[in-house]
Design a protein around this motif. Structure first.
Motif, PDB file in Angstrom:
ATOM      1  N   VAL A  27       0.720  -1.176  -0.089  1.00 30.93           N
ATOM      2  CA  VAL A  27      -0.063  -0.208  -0.291  1.00 30.93           C
ATOM      3  C   VAL A  27       0.403   1.266  -0.084  1.00 30.93           C
ATOM      4  CG1 VAL A  27      -2.385  -1.278   1.023  1.00 30.93           C
ATOM      5  CG2 VAL A  27      -0.528   0.200   2.424  1.00 30.93           C
ATOM      6  N   GLU A  28       1.807   0.702   0.272  1.00 30.67           N
ATOM      7  CA  GLU A  28       2.826   2.376   0.613  1.00 30.67           C
ATOM      8  C   GLU A  28       3.173   2.372  -0.820  1.00 30.67           C
ATOM      9  OE1 GLU A  28       5.982   1.595   3.812  1.00 30.67           O
ATOM     10  OE2 GLU A  28       7.506   3.228   2.456  1.00 30.67           O
ATOM     11  N   ALA A  29       3.469   1.769  -1.490  1.00 36.26           N
ATOM     12  CA  ALA A  29       4.019   1.341  -3.080  1.00 36.26           C
ATOM     13  C   ALA A  29       3.059   2.025  -3.984  1.00 36.26           C
ATOM     14  CB  ALA A  29       4.565   0.435  -3.658  1.00 36.26           C
ATOM     15  N   GLN A  30       2.235   1.807  -3.150  1.00 30.22           N
ATOM     16  CA  GLN A  30       0.314   2.208  -4.346  1.00 30.22           C
ATOM     17  C   GLN A  30       0.413   3.973  -4.007  1.00 30.22           C
ATOM     18  OE1 GLN A  30      -2.975   0.327  -2.529  1.00 30.22           O
ATOM     19  NE2 GLN A  30      -3.405  -0.090  -4.130  1.00 30.22           N
ATOM     20  N   LEU A  31       0.563   4.294  -2.642  1.00 31.40           N
ATOM     21  CA  LEU A  31       0.048   5.624  -2.278  1.00 31.40           C
ATOM     22  C   LEU A  31       1.685   6.379  -3.398  1.00 31.40           C
ATOM     23  CD1 LEU A  31      -1.192   7.341  -1.034  1.00 31.40           C
ATOM     24  CD2 LEU A  31       0.084   6.995   0.622  1.00 31.40           C
ATOM     25  N   ALA A  32       2.660   5.672  -3.314  1.00 35.92           N
ATOM     26  CA  ALA A  32       3.595   6.675  -4.327  1.00 35.92           C
ATOM     27  C   ALA A  32       3.008   6.451  -5.383  1.00 35.92           C
ATOM     28  CB  ALA A  32       4.642   6.222  -3.655  1.00 35.92           C
ATOM     29  N   GLN A  33       2.408   5.693  -6.310  1.00 38.49           N
ATOM     30  CA  GLN A  33       2.522   5.391  -7.281  1.00 38.49           C
ATOM     31  C   GLN A  33       1.602   6.710  -7.467  1.00 38.49           C
ATOM     32  OE1 GLN A  33       1.091   1.304  -8.042  1.00 38.49           O
ATOM     33  NE2 GLN A  33       2.855   1.053 -10.217  1.00 38.49           N
ATOM     34  N   ALA A  34       0.078   6.638  -6.355  1.00 38.93           N
ATOM     35  CA  ALA A  34      -0.492   7.177  -6.941  1.00 38.93           C
ATOM     36  C   ALA A  34      -0.684   8.553  -7.050  1.00 38.93           C
ATOM     37  CB  ALA A  34      -2.074   6.645  -6.258  1.00 38.93           C
ATOM     38  N   MET A  35       0.161   8.985  -6.216  1.00 41.92           N
ATOM     39  CA  MET A  35       1.163  10.195  -5.998  1.00 41.92           C
ATOM     40  C   MET A  35       1.531  10.644  -7.540  1.00 41.92           C
ATOM     41  SD  MET A  35      -0.258  11.856  -3.692  1.00 41.92           S
ATOM     42  CE  MET A  35       0.229  13.658  -4.073  1.00 41.92           C
ATOM     43  N   GLU A  84      -5.645  -1.445   4.739  1.00 40.88           N
ATOM     44  CA  GLU A  84      -7.169  -1.803   2.959  1.00 40.88           C
ATOM     45  C   GLU A  84      -7.585  -0.556   2.930  1.00 40.88           C
ATOM     46  OE1 GLU A  84     -10.191  -2.271   0.805  1.00 40.88           O
ATOM     47  OE2 GLU A  84     -10.323  -1.071   2.769  1.00 40.88           O
ATOM     48  N   ARG A  85      -8.135   0.366   4.163  1.00 39.13           N
ATOM     49  CA  ARG A  85      -8.229   1.572   3.942  1.00 39.13           C
ATOM     50  C   ARG A  85      -6.969   2.502   3.576  1.00 39.13           C
ATOM     51  NH1 ARG A  85     -10.242   1.791   9.420  1.00 39.13           N
ATOM     52  NH2 ARG A  85     -12.298  -0.076   9.218  1.00 39.13           N
ATOM     53  N   VAL A  86      -5.755   2.403   3.586  1.00 40.30           N
ATOM     54  CA  VAL A  86      -4.403   3.534   3.207  1.00 40.30           C
ATOM     55  C   VAL A  86      -4.823   3.061   1.144  1.00 40.30           C
ATOM     56  CG1 VAL A  86      -2.406   3.479   2.806  1.00 40.30           C
ATOM     57  CG2 VAL A  86      -3.345   3.164   4.567  1.00 40.30           C
ATOM     58  N   GLY A  87      -4.816   1.522   1.257  1.00 39.76           N
ATOM     59  CA  GLY A  87      -4.854   1.126  -0.112  1.00 39.76           C
ATOM     60  C   GLY A  87      -5.939   1.828  -1.113  1.00 39.76           C
ATOM     61  N   ASP A  88      -7.177   2.025  -0.633  1.00 38.75           N
ATOM     62  CA  ASP A  88      -8.503   2.702  -0.452  1.00 38.75           C
ATOM     63  C   ASP A  88      -7.944   3.622  -1.408  1.00 38.75           C
ATOM     64  OD1 ASP A  88     -10.104   0.467  -0.736  1.00 38.75           O
ATOM     65  OD2 ASP A  88     -10.917   1.094   1.123  1.00 38.75           O
ATOM     66  N   GLU A  89      -7.746   4.603   0.073  1.00 41.86           N
ATOM     67  CA  GLU A  89      -7.248   5.814  -0.628  1.00 41.86           C
ATOM     68  C   GLU A  89      -6.333   6.186  -1.625  1.00 41.86           C
ATOM     69  OE1 GLU A  89      -8.663   7.787   1.378  1.00 41.86           O
ATOM     70  OE2 GLU A  89      -9.411   7.139   3.475  1.00 41.86           O
ATOM     71  N   ALA A  90      -5.612   5.411  -2.180  1.00 39.33           N
ATOM     72  CA  ALA A  90      -4.696   5.834  -3.105  1.00 39.33           C
ATOM     73  C   ALA A  90      -5.330   5.161  -4.143  1.00 39.33           C
ATOM     74  CB  ALA A  90      -3.292   4.648  -2.729  1.00 39.33           C
ATOM     75  N   ALA A  91      -6.735   4.383  -4.552  1.00 41.99           N
ATOM     76  CA  ALA A  91      -6.892   4.335  -5.344  1.00 41.99           C
ATOM     77  C   ALA A  91      -7.633   5.451  -5.440  1.00 41.99           C
ATOM     78  CB  ALA A  91      -8.160   2.121  -5.554  1.00 41.99           C
ATOM     79  N   ARG A  92      -8.306   5.854  -4.944  1.00 42.26           N
ATOM     80  CA  ARG A  92      -9.189   7.419  -4.871  1.00 42.26           C
ATOM     81  C   ARG A  92      -8.311   8.634  -5.569  1.00 42.26           C
ATOM     82  NH1 ARG A  92     -11.685   6.919   0.672  1.00 42.26           N
ATOM     83  NH2 ARG A  92     -12.907   5.697  -0.368  1.00 42.26           N
ATOM     84  N   ILE A  93      -7.702   8.098  -5.024  1.00 37.47           N
ATOM     85  CA  ILE A  93      -6.412   9.543  -6.137  1.00 37.47           C
ATOM     86  C   ILE A  93      -6.188   9.152  -6.949  1.00 37.47           C
ATOM     87  CG2 ILE A  93      -4.160  10.230  -6.254  1.00 37.47           C
ATOM     88  CD1 ILE A  93      -3.606  10.187  -2.843  1.00 37.47           C
ATOM     89  N   ALA A  94      -6.075   7.863  -7.768  1.00 34.09           N
ATOM     90  CA  ALA A  94      -5.553   6.735  -9.053  1.00 34.09           C
ATOM     91  C   ALA A  94      -7.534   7.339  -9.772  1.00 34.09           C
ATOM     92  CB  ALA A  94      -5.844   5.364  -9.039  1.00 34.09           C
TER      93      ALA A  94
END
Lengths: 235, 235
Positions: free
Chosen positions: A28-36, A96-106
């Protein structure tokens, strides 16, 4: 009560689960970095990757929760061990909720690109990136605290949350100014308000993780407690 | 394994906890209704009451969680009972978040009043009230499903969530139109965007409750599952 042999098997199972949690955290950390990255480079491809990864993260949560139920059913753990297992379940719910936030950004990136974002529009990308850096640092620190059951580190996470909230407030004010100066950017700016909010919530999830860690180690439930009380509990 | 006597004591303890959960549910439901009243009547007093009640709700969550830990420690419950106890813990975490959303709305009301909301500003109060009605109906249905462990009702909650999301999208579009027509209302409109979002999230929390109920009764984890799979699980 489990005997010594069972107990060391329990430890091994718990260790395996703990590794999976750290793996999920890294994901999820990587997912968030990717979303940004997708946001700052308007990369359709990276945005899609984030959304694909969400499915993986969701599946991991279900799998780890199933493993936890399995351990509980097989081992009839003591109350203390059970506290740890429930804490792990709360931890992965937060991840999982962090992953949701990353998906929201994407998804927002995809929306902005579909709407053909005007190049005339000023984007506070640097501010968003900074807010995201703070949130990711908190998340990383919380995961680190989880791996070592380190309450001092968990306490640091709790103390840093105000900074992320302030960053969010500043961003919101800036976006409102942009909208007032050029009302044509309102729709896109609202999208960015939600991105800023998603990042701020990542900080909240990191804070929840930190509270869970303190509960497991110290047995004190520090949710909603004033900072001095939390410091007392950790000391 | 607990004997019959212990088991009936366990049932009594569980019943008492279940009553407390329903009480907490009633409290957050009332809190949300009050927050919406404070918004539509710009009532400073009601907004303050919502915020006071948040402290009560937070305390109830901690108390019920402590009771749950006590039961687990004393009874060494079977895996099946444990699933139920963990479900109760997840339920109250969701209810506490509903209380958070209500508090968020109350704080927004205070903010709008402090900013001296222009009477010229159009407020989509009726739309917000309708969205809130849908969300509260979902929440009530989820609590009802919890009290009776009724998966058919839980399924209805899951199916209604789309409607709340659509209502939110419509509200967002309306607010964006207002902002474009009169940029002086941007700051207040953003506040209302967050109110609409808070209400939409109440719907999400109701959905989470419904998923927990299906898991307890059917043993199937329906999070992230497509609707047909959920229907199969409930049938």
């Amino acid at each position: 009560m489990p005997d010594k042999h069972l107990s060391s098997e329990f430890d091994a199972e718990l260790g395996a689960i703990s590794n999976r949690v750290m793996e999920m955290g890294g994901l999820v950390e990587a997912q968030l970095a990717q979303a940004m990255y997708a946001l700052s480079h308007f990369s359709q491809e990276t945005a899609s990757q984030v959304l694909e990864r969400e499915l993986v993260v969701n599946r991991m949560e279900l799998e780890i929760d199933r493993d936890l139920s399995g351990v509980i059913a097989r081992r009839q753990p003591t109350a203390r061990d059970l506290r740890l297992l429930i804490a792990v379940s709360k931890t992965i719910a937060n991840l999982e909720r962090v992953g949701d936030e990353a998906a929201r950004i994407a998804r927002t990136v995809q929306q902005l690109m579909k709407a053909g974002l005007s190049t005339r529009m000023r984007l506070p990308v640097a501010d968003l990136a900074y807010e995201a850096e703070l949130a990711m640092a908190s998340l990383r620190k919380a995961l680190d605290a989880f791996a070592r059951l380190d309450t001092a580190r968990a306490l640091e996470v709790l103390k840093q949350d105000d900074q992320i909230d302030q960053e969010f407030d500043g961003l919101l004010r800036k976006l409102i100014t942009y909208m007032m100066e050029d009302p044509r950017t309102i729709s896109a700016s609202i999208d960015l308000v939600f991105v800023a909010k998603a990042i701020e919530r990542v900080g909240d999830h990191a804070k929840n993780l930190a509270e869970v860690i303190i509960y497991v180690v110290k047995g004190t439930d520090v949710r909603h407690a004033p900072m001095e009380a939390v410091e007392d509990a950790v000391r």
